[in-house]
Design a protein around this motif. Structure first.
Motif, PDB file in Angstrom:
ATOM      1  N   LYS A 104       0.697  -1.250  -0.087  1.00 21.60           N
ATOM      2  CA  LYS A 104      -0.126  -0.015   0.111  1.00 21.60           C
ATOM      3  C   LYS A 104       0.877   1.292  -0.129  1.00 21.60           C
ATOM      4  N   THR A 130       0.946   5.383  -0.104  1.00 22.76           N
ATOM      5  CA  THR A 130       0.499   6.975   0.232  1.00 22.76           C
ATOM      6  C   THR A 130       1.432   8.139  -0.235  1.00 22.76           C
ATOM      7  N   GLN A 179       8.635   3.419   0.975  1.00 20.72           N
ATOM      8  CA  GLN A 179       7.460   2.848   1.557  1.00 20.72           C
ATOM      9  C   GLN A 179       7.205   1.274   1.291  1.00 20.72           C
ATOM     10  N   ASN A 187      -3.899   7.499  -1.214  1.00 18.46           N
ATOM     11  CA  ASN A 187      -3.938   6.984   0.117  1.00 18.46           C
ATOM     12  C   ASN A 187      -4.176   5.499   0.248  1.00 18.46           C
ATOM     13  N   ASN A 188      -3.150   4.685   0.717  1.00 19.71           N
ATOM     14  CA  ASN A 188      -3.137   3.326   0.816  1.00 19.71           C
ATOM     15  C   ASN A 188      -3.533   2.809  -0.362  1.00 19.71           C
TER      16      ASN A 188
END
Length: 130
Positions: A23, A25, A43, A66-67
């Motif tokens: 995921k 962001t 990330q 986001n995610n």
């Protein structure tokens, strides 16, 4: 014993799938691809393989996610770029976007082939009649 083996296999497959489905962001405006690649690497641990000359042709990127899964984020990043990407294991290979296949080029090639073939056949008839 068989049930334990089946449960262990399903748990390991779930862990493997969740590891790959990273995921991401990001909230960037007019950022360079290099800075975006660095943030994605921090990330997710995914490495980017790209020729420096290709990055000079890249447009600045504005993105707000986001995610989101890595594949969705990459699709958004490369949407208006003259580049394309391929994911292989834990690396993203960035290459120059190939022009789309055009049916017009196919028709033009076939027409040219027919014309050349006709010219060769027509010319061969007259070679022996001097």
């Amino acid at each position: 014993m068989k049930i334990l083996l089946i449960l262990m296999t399903s748990v390991l497959m779930q862990v493997s799938a969740s590891t790959f489905a990273q995921k991401i962001t990001l909230n960037e405006k007019q950022a360079s691809l290099v800075s975006i690649f660095e943030k994605i690497n921090k990330q997710s641990g995914v490495d980017f393989l790209v020729n420096i000359d290709l990055l000079a042709k890249a447009k600045p990127v504005s993105i707000n996610v986001n995610n989101e899964e890595l594949s969705v984020v990459l699709d958004k990043i490369f949407e208006d770029q003259p580049l394309e990407y391929t994911v292989k294991d834990r690396a993203v290979l960035v290459t120059k976007r190939r022009p789309p296949f055009s049916i017009a080029w196919l028709v033009a090639g076939l027409l040219l082939t027919c014309m050349v073939g006709w010219w060769i056949r027509k010319g061969s008839r007259y070679r022996g009649r001097r």
